[in-house]
Design an enzyme around this catalytic site. Structure first.
Site, PDB file in Angstrom:
ATOM      1  CB  ALA A   1      -0.944   0.000   1.200  1.00  0.00           C
TER       2      ALA A   1
ATOM      3  N   GLY B   1      -0.510   5.017   0.044  1.00  0.00           N
ATOM      4  CA  GLY B   1      -1.938   4.834  -0.138  1.00  0.00           C
ATOM      5  C   GLY B   1      -2.598   5.412  -1.352  1.00  0.00           C
ATOM      6  N   GLY B   2      -1.838   5.788  -2.389  1.00  0.00           N
ATOM      7  CA  GLY B   2      -2.482   6.356  -3.572  1.00  0.00           C
ATOM      8  C   GLY B   2      -3.557   5.449  -4.152  1.00  0.00           C
TER       9      GLY B   2
ATOM     10  CG  ASP C   1       4.136  -0.591   2.696  1.00  0.00           C
ATOM     11  OD1 ASP C   1       3.883  -0.710   1.481  1.00  0.00           O
ATOM     12  OD2 ASP C   1       5.240  -0.221   3.125  1.00  0.00           O
TER      13      ASP C   1
ATOM     14  CB  CYS D   1       5.640   2.370 -11.986  1.00  0.00           C
ATOM     15  SG  CYS D   1       6.841   2.362 -10.646  1.00  0.00           S
TER      16      CYS D   1
END
Length: 432
Positions: free
Chosen positions: A241, A244-245, A264, A367
């Protein structure tokens, strides 16, 4: 502003600090700087970090004087050169920064240096012109082939300021109108139905609409990865997490119902999540600090085994998809770092897959733009776990959007094609 630029850039280049933290540390005590001056400092530093290897290669070709300059003088000339490469007039930059005759002569020699750089063999020229370390340049060209240069140019541009609507409190059009009343023009993102691009240079964190929890800053690609989860209002796990986005996005998908476990290993980041959740009006989140590995980690997850309808593993990675926003990440890339990331990603899927109930879904995301962290990890997981099978992104995103953002059975977003940060996503359905 030049002293602040030199201080921040020196902390990044010579002390190894992360770019965002170096800028925050440098600018926080400088209360005499106006907001537009702070923004200019950040933009100049980030522009130089993006083009650091290019700038050095050019300055080394302007003559032997550069190598004999002091470190501070070299850094000042790097900042000036970066501004010139971004289109500013060389003479005006030299006057504004008070450069010496030798420094001004080096700026004037940049066009000739660029011509000399253009004569290098393609392999060496690509790495220097993209400002990529050799290992990243090789991996990048292997990934993109003939599109490698266009893909590199795309991540060497400034990213737009993108926000995600908090649908627990408003909708996108209402938020756009609210922002207009606060003096900020916003346009809808073309792919995510939740996103807006903010125009201008206003500090988004200073807006009352942000303080009221109406939006979060989140790249459009990240929003699409969150949409891939399609979280139901039952039991959902955000396994990595962080601050938290995506947790907050999932909470909005769930309409604040059910249980959303935010896990996390970093207590500080989970504290940030709690603060953001309060601002956003999120109250179905169960924040849990877990050990990173071993028997203690398994014990911390025992009550969730076989219970989750959705598990999101948004795994730590090399960050090669986010070079627009974190340009210094390229200089930390190496084959060893890549191997460590793949090992960690593989371990995380093994750790959290047992939490998925029969008929539930495991969503893996990064990403990164590199196959080694993406398709290769996903393929290895399905080979080892025949109880899971891949679902195409269109299954969750719909046929039109799914086709636009898919490559084979995976979500695949790249900056030069989609205008987002680079993201990868895979949906695994567990057999009943």
């Amino acid at each position: 502003m030049t002293p602040a630029c030199l201080e921040a850039y020196g902390a990044i280049r010579h002390e190894g600090r992360l770019a965002d933290r170096a800028l925050e540390y440098t600018l926080r005590p400088k209360r005499h700087l106006y907001s537009n001056e702070r923004r200019a400092v950040a933009e100049r530093v980030y522009a130089l970090v993006r083009r650091q290897l290019t700038v050095d290669a050019l300055l080394e070709r302007t003559g032997p004087a550069f190598g004999k300059m002091s470190t501070t003088t070299q850094d000042r000339l790097r900042i000036a050169s970066s501004r010139v490469l971004d289109g500013e007039d060389a003479a005006a930059v030299a006057r504004g920064m008070g450069l010496s005759a030798d420094e001004t002569a080096a700026l004037a020699a940049l066009p000739a240096a660029r011509r000399a750089l253009a004569q290098l063999p393609e392999d060496a020229r690509f790495a220097l012109e993209a400002s990529f370390p050799d290992a990243l340049a090789t991996a990048w060209r292997a990934e993109y082939g003939k599109d490698a240069r266009r893909a590199a140019e795309a991540v060497n541009t400034r990213a737009p300021l993108t926000i995600r609507t908090n649908t627990l409190k408003t909708d996108r059009e209402a938020l756009r109108l609210r922002l207009h009343t606060e003096g900020v023009e916003a346009t809808p993102t073309p792919l995510s139905p939740l996103g807006l691009f903010l125009a201008g240079h206003k500090n988004a964190f200073s807006l009352q609409s942000f303080r009221d929890g109406l939006f979060e800053i989140q790249d459009e690609g990240s929003q699409l990865l969150g949409l891939l989860v399609d979280a139901p209002p039952t039991c959902v796990v955000d396994a990595c997490a962080g601050a938290g986005g995506k947790t907050l996005q999932l909470a909005a998908q769930m309409k604040n119902r059910g249980e959303l476990f935010a896990l996390d290993v970093d207590a500080r980041r989970l504290d940030d999540l709690r603060l953001r959740a309060r601002r956003d009006g999120v109250h179905n989140t169960r924040v849990r600090l877990i050990p990173p590995e071993g028997p203690a980690a398994r014990e911390a997850l025992a009550d969730l085994v076989g219970k989750a309808d959705r598990v999101l593993v948004d795994a730590p990675c090399t960050g090669t998809g986010t070079l627009r926003r974190k340009p210094d990440a390229r200089y930390r890339f190496s084959l060893d770092v890549l191997a460590e990331a793949v090992a960690r990603q593989t371990a995380l899927l093994e750790q959290f897959a047992p939490l998925v109930k029969p008929g539930g879904r495991l969503v893996y995301g990064t990403c990164s733009v590199l196959r080694a962290e993406n398709e290769a990890v996903a393929e290895a997981f399905t080979a080892a776990h025949p109880e899971f099978r891949l679902l195409p992104p269109a299954d969750r995103l719909g046929p039109e959007l799914g086709e636009a953002v898919s490559q084979g059975s995976y979500l695949r977003l790249t900056t030069h094609v989609h205008g987002t940060d680079g993201f990868f996503g895979a949906i695994f359905l567990r057999a009943r």
